[in-house]
Design a protein around this motif. Structure first.
Motif, mmCIF file in Angstrom:
data_model
loop_
_atom_site.group_PDB
_atom_site.id
_atom_site.type_symbol
_atom_site.label_atom_id
_atom_site.label_comp_id
_atom_site.label_asym_id
_atom_site.label_seq_id
_atom_site.Cartn_x
_atom_site.Cartn_y
_atom_site.Cartn_z
ATOM 1 N N ALA A 1 -5.964 -3.012 4.611
ATOM 2 C CA ALA A 1 -4.615 -2.551 4.254
ATOM 3 C C ALA A 1 -4.663 -1.262 3.426
ATOM 4 C CB ALA A 1 -3.874 -3.635 3.487
ATOM 5 N N LEU A 2 -5.738 -1.054 2.697
ATOM 6 C CA LEU A 2 -5.853 0.174 1.902
ATOM 7 C C LEU A 2 -5.982 1.416 2.779
ATOM 8 C CD1 LEU A 2 -8.183 -0.934 -1.011
ATOM 9 C CD2 LEU A 2 -5.769 -0.352 -1.162
ATOM 10 N N ASN A 3 -6.346 1.232 4.037
ATOM 11 C CA ASN A 3 -6.467 2.367 4.949
ATOM 12 C C ASN A 3 -5.175 2.660 5.699
ATOM 13 O OD1 ASN A 3 -9.169 3.139 4.503
ATOM 14 N ND2 ASN A 3 -9.825 1.322 5.579
ATOM 15 N N SER A 4 -4.133 1.852 5.468
ATOM 16 C CA SER A 4 -2.840 2.081 6.114
ATOM 17 C C SER A 4 -2.075 3.168 5.360
ATOM 18 C CB SER A 4 -2.019 0.795 6.132
ATOM 19 O OG SER A 4 -1.622 0.466 4.811
ATOM 20 N N LEU A 5 -0.943 3.596 5.910
ATOM 21 C CA LEU A 5 -0.116 4.611 5.245
ATOM 22 C C LEU A 5 0.332 4.132 3.873
ATOM 23 C CD1 LEU A 5 1.331 7.307 5.248
ATOM 24 C CD2 LEU A 5 3.230 6.219 6.448
ATOM 25 N N HIS A 6 0.807 2.886 3.796
ATOM 26 C CA HIS A 6 1.226 2.330 2.508
ATOM 27 C C HIS A 6 0.030 2.211 1.569
ATOM 28 C CE1 HIS A 6 3.730 0.193 -0.323
ATOM 29 N NE2 HIS A 6 2.816 -0.758 -0.394
ATOM 30 N N GLY A 7 -1.116 1.866 2.129
ATOM 31 C CA GLY A 7 -2.329 1.744 1.336
ATOM 32 C C GLY A 7 -2.746 3.062 0.713
ATOM 33 N N LYS A 8 -2.508 4.155 1.407
ATOM 34 C CA LYS A 8 -2.831 5.474 0.855
ATOM 35 C C LYS A 8 -2.001 5.730 -0.396
ATOM 36 C CE LYS A 8 -5.635 6.691 4.184
ATOM 37 N NZ LYS A 8 -7.057 6.628 4.000
ATOM 38 N N LEU A 9 -0.735 5.287 -0.393
ATOM 39 C CA LEU A 9 0.110 5.435 -1.576
ATOM 40 C C LEU A 9 -0.428 4.592 -2.728
ATOM 41 C CD1 LEU A 9 3.635 5.344 0.109
ATOM 42 C CD2 LEU A 9 2.421 7.340 -0.780
ATOM 43 N N MET A 10 -0.919 3.404 -2.397
ATOM 44 C CA MET A 10 -1.505 2.548 -3.425
ATOM 45 C C MET A 10 -2.773 3.179 -3.989
ATOM 46 S SD MET A 10 -2.582 -1.416 -3.215
ATOM 47 C CE MET A 10 -3.470 -2.185 -4.539
ATOM 48 N N GLN A 11 -3.557 3.781 -3.138
ATOM 49 C CA GLN A 11 -4.781 4.446 -3.596
ATOM 50 C C GLN A 11 -4.454 5.508 -4.632
ATOM 51 O OE1 GLN A 11 -7.308 5.972 -0.474
ATOM 52 N NE2 GLN A 11 -6.908 4.207 0.803
ATOM 53 N N GLU A 12 -3.375 6.236 -4.419
ATOM 54 C CA GLU A 12 -2.996 7.304 -5.341
ATOM 55 C C GLU A 12 -2.447 6.764 -6.655
ATOM 56 O OE1 GLU A 12 -0.253 9.719 -3.169
ATOM 57 O OE2 GLU A 12 -1.741 10.248 -1.657
ATOM 58 N N GLY A 13 -1.753 5.616 -6.604
ATOM 59 C CA GLY A 13 -1.105 5.089 -7.793
ATOM 60 C C GLY A 13 -1.938 4.122 -8.609
ATOM 61 N N LEU A 14 -2.946 3.501 -8.005
ATOM 62 C CA LEU A 14 -3.742 2.487 -8.695
ATOM 63 C C LEU A 14 -4.646 3.149 -9.730
ATOM 64 C CD1 LEU A 14 -4.302 -0.569 -8.750
ATOM 65 C CD2 LEU A 14 -6.144 -0.158 -7.116
ATOM 66 N N LYS A 15 -4.417 2.819 -10.990
ATOM 67 C CA LYS A 15 -5.204 3.420 -12.084
ATOM 68 C C LYS A 15 -6.371 2.531 -12.512
ATOM 69 C CE LYS A 15 -2.358 6.807 -12.214
ATOM 70 N NZ LYS A 15 -2.603 7.767 -11.174
ATOM 71 N N VAL A 16 -6.141 1.192 -12.513
ATOM 72 C CA VAL A 16 -7.173 0.262 -12.976
ATOM 73 C C VAL A 16 -7.268 -0.918 -12.015
ATOM 74 C CG1 VAL A 16 -7.901 -1.261 -14.856
ATOM 75 C CG2 VAL A 16 -6.721 0.875 -15.391
ATOM 76 N N LEU A 17 -8.469 -1.227 -11.599
ATOM 77 C CA LEU A 17 -8.748 -2.394 -10.769
ATOM 78 C C LEU A 17 -9.736 -3.267 -11.530
ATOM 79 C CD1 LEU A 17 -8.661 -4.048 -8.155
ATOM 80 C CD2 LEU A 17 -10.433 -2.531 -7.246
ATOM 81 N N VAL A 18 -9.318 -4.491 -11.849
ATOM 82 C CA VAL A 18 -10.174 -5.425 -12.583
ATOM 83 C C VAL A 18 -10.593 -6.536 -11.633
ATOM 84 C CG1 VAL A 18 -10.319 -7.026 -14.523
ATOM 85 C CG2 VAL A 18 -8.958 -4.936 -14.740
ATOM 86 N N LEU A 19 -11.900 -6.711 -11.492
ATOM 87 C CA LEU A 19 -12.454 -7.766 -10.651
ATOM 88 C C LEU A 19 -13.162 -8.762 -11.552
ATOM 89 C CD1 LEU A 19 -13.838 -5.496 -7.829
ATOM 90 C CD2 LEU A 19 -11.731 -6.816 -7.817
#
Length: 68
Positions: free
Chosen positions: A20-38
């Motif tokens: 899903a990160l490779n979709s058009l919407h996912g590209k927007l998420m890639q730009e906006g996501l500042k912190v990813l905690v796993l």
């Protein structure tokens, strides 16, 4: 418009949503996501390399065992 800026998840869930990160919407998420905690399970090095290339401006934290 709203966007996800912080996301907390287990590595297996992130691996499932990678396509899903490779979709058009996912590209927007890639730009906006500042912190990813796993946390909560092993964070494979292969997943780290994939996330690093998909999310180059996102801070990625591994808090394995954060509930212990």
């Amino acid at each position: 418009a709203y966007s996800v800026t912080r996301l907390i998840a287990v590595p297996s869930l992130i691996r499932i949503i990678l396509p899903a990160l490779n979709s058009l919407h996912g590209k927007l998420m890639q730009e906006g996501l500042k912190v990813l905690v796993l946390s909560g399970e092993v964070f494979p090095l292969s997943l780290w390399y994939t996330l690093q290339s998909l999310l180059p401006t996102t801070t990625i934290l591994n808090l394995y065992g954060s509930t212990e």
